[in-house]
Write an enzyme that holds these catalytic residues in place. Structure first.
Site, PDB file in Angstrom:
ATOM      1  CD  GLU A 160      -3.017  -1.009   2.273  1.00  0.00           C
ATOM      2  OE1 GLU A 160      -3.034   0.011   2.990  1.00  0.00           O
ATOM      3  OE2 GLU A 160      -3.835  -1.935   2.409  1.00  0.00           O
ATOM      4  CD  GLU A 261      -3.427  -6.274   5.020  1.00  0.00           C
ATOM      5  OE1 GLU A 261      -2.279  -6.036   5.406  1.00  0.00           O
ATOM      6  OE2 GLU A 261      -4.360  -5.428   5.039  1.00  0.00           O
TER       7      GLU A 261
END
Length: 520
Positions: A160, A261
């Site tokens: 990210e 995730e």
């Protein structure tokens, strides 16, 4: 609880003596396979306790290495087995520590590891991105530490990093890391371990991110794509969650993709009903499973278990995930019968208001060149300059002091990278200090910076001189070095006069007739 723990622990203890190694996972097309040809679907769990939860508390460390904690591994591996886990994701490991005990326990339990390469203090920062020799060393040290374990299935070069449209330029630096770590693994003759990236689910840039890391030259492209996605909350559905759209978007993706995730906790306890969708068609035709976030209960309330005083308490989320995983049996293909039809990479995204990462990537870090550069300087930064102060010092010298810092400045938007932009932050600061020092007549006060700089006798041997000359002549499309042709430092800045005051949260600098005083 105590009875369960006491019966599980001996099982864990038996793993240490196991000699058999798991088959390495290999990539073919957009799928993962065991070496025997069976398709591999991740049934993963994120496994990394926050440093603040460690007892006794640890000072001077920014993370806790889960693979170096044999006691915790012996305690937790049986619970991971109970969940049906075949993979854990770890976010930071310490290359200086031993990992054999945990890796053997995991191997004997049939559990693979996918590891991030960064750690909190050594990573590509989305706000001031760099791909430098310090980060490169960290990443390659992790590779060296884990490559010998057959149950290591991959590495994340970033997580990210670009998470909004206004920091997409950072992706150029992560993609350079992918390129260089792939090349490093090959150069070291390690087995083929894929290198990829984990992205967030931002609607403005998710398509561009997926395209960018799978476009261009083969050596630059990611080898898998991890998707951190939390859109299925409570009793959602394949369509309400947007899973149908994500599946369609990756239908023709040429590398393996999976959920790096998942596990929304807006509704608690989590029911994990998305498991049934993720491990059945049509999602199994596209995605290779996923990784639930996360094992440990912490302040963010994503835990499957609570660990207190070394004792494990299973939470309702644990029971629900176990129930859902036990119901799935994803149907795959065999490697021998699988002929990838989606072999073409993506087109690189067009630069616009939502995408500003250049297709020209930063250069590979070159530690020896950076060392040569520092040796050639008359004024250098001390090694003791605090990390938190370096940015402000650079901003002052390169900004308010008008120093020409193009040789140490990377720009991931337009794709220009100074010849020494891949040097560490301290090395880049040395270049800036020296530039200022030369422009101000090498006066003693212009190489002080309140004790953060010191003079030295510049030295350039034949090898270094050749390297510096080569760096200074690198085309500006890949470097914007401002060295002179003889390798000496350019000094095209104007000395400062008068009085100027700059105040920031870290640095207060005063300038009078070229004298700087920096208070950190």
């Amino acid at each position: 609880m105590k009875g369960l723990f006491s019966t599980l622990l001996p099982l864990a203890l038996t793993f240490t003596g196991a000699s058999a190694a798991l088959q390495p996972i290999v990539v073919k097309g957009s799928k993962f396979f065991y070496e025997n040809g069976t398709q591999f679907f991740m049934k993963g769990v994120a496994y990394q306790a926050d440093i603040s939860t460690q007892s006794p508390s640890v000072t001077g460390q920014s993370y806790h290495d889960p693979l170096a904690d044999a006691t915790a591994c012996k305690r937790d591996v049986p619970y991971l087995q109970e969940l049906g886990t075949n993979l854990i994701r770890v976010y930071a490991i310490d290359p200086t520590k031993k990992h054999d005990d945990c890796m053997k326990l995991l191997d004997a339990a049939g559990i693979y590891v996918i590891s991030d390469l960064s750690e909190p203090n050594t990573s590509i920062n989305r706000d001031s991105p760099a791909w430098d020799d310090q980060i490169y060393k960290r990443y390659t040290d992790v590779v060296d530490t884990l490559a010998g374990y057959s149950n290591v299935m991959g590495f994340f070069a970033g997580n990210e990093v670009s998470n909004m449209y206004n920091n997409t330029d950072a992706s150029a630096f992560v993609k350079a890391a992918v390129r260089d770590i792939k090349a490093y693994i090959k150069a070291k003759s390690y087995r083929s371990i894929p290198v990829g990236y984990a992205t967030n689910d931002d609607k403005d840039i998710r398509a561009q991110l997926a395209d960018y890391f799978n476009c261009g030259d083969a050596e630059d492209r990611a080898e898998f794509w991890g998707y951190n996605i939390y859109s299925w909350c409570g009793d959602s559905s394949y369509t309400l969650s947007g899973y149908d759209q994500r599946t369609a978007e990756f239908q023709n993706y040429s590398i393996p993709s999976f959920f790096a995730e998942y596990g929304c906790n807006e509704v608690t306890p989590r029911k994990f009903t998305e498991v049934q969708a993720l491990y059945s068609s049509p999602m199994t035709d596209v995605f290779s499973g996923g990784i639930v976030y996360m094992y440990f209960q912490e302040a963010n309330k994503y835990g499957l278990v609570d660990v207190s005083d070394g004792k494990v308490t299973k939470l309702k989320d644990f029971t629900n995930l176990k129930s859902q995983i036990s119901k799935v049996n994803p149907k795959g293909v065999t490697m021998s019968s699988y002929t990838p039809s989606n072999t073409s990479p993506r087109d690189c995204p067009v630069e616009n208001q939502f995408w500003e990462a250049s297709n020209t990537l930063p250069p590979t870090p070159n530690e020896s060149l950076c060392q040569c550069m520092v040796k050639s300087l008359d004024c250098v930064a001390k090694s003791t300059v605090p990390d938190k102060a370096i940015g402000d010092l650079l901003n002052f010298v390169c900004g308010q002091a008008n120093a020409d810092c193009s040789a140490i400045t990377p720009n991931g938007t337009i794709g220009t990278y100074g010849a020494f932009s891949m040097c560490s932050a301290n090395e880049r600061l040395s270049w800036a200090f020296n530039t200022y020092y030369n422009a101000n007549g090498k006066s003693a006060q212009s190489c002080n910076f309140n004790g953060n700089a010191t003079t030295q006798t510049a030295a350039t041997n034949t090898d270094c001189k050749s390297a510096l000359e080569s760096a200074s002549s690198t085309p500006k499309s890949t470097s914007t070095g401002s060295s002179n042709s003889d390798g000496s430092v350019a000094t095209n800045i104007q000395p400062l006069g008068g009085v100027f005051w700059m105040v920031s949260s870290v640095v207060m600098a005063s300038v009078f007739a070229g004298a700087i005083s920096v208070f950190v």
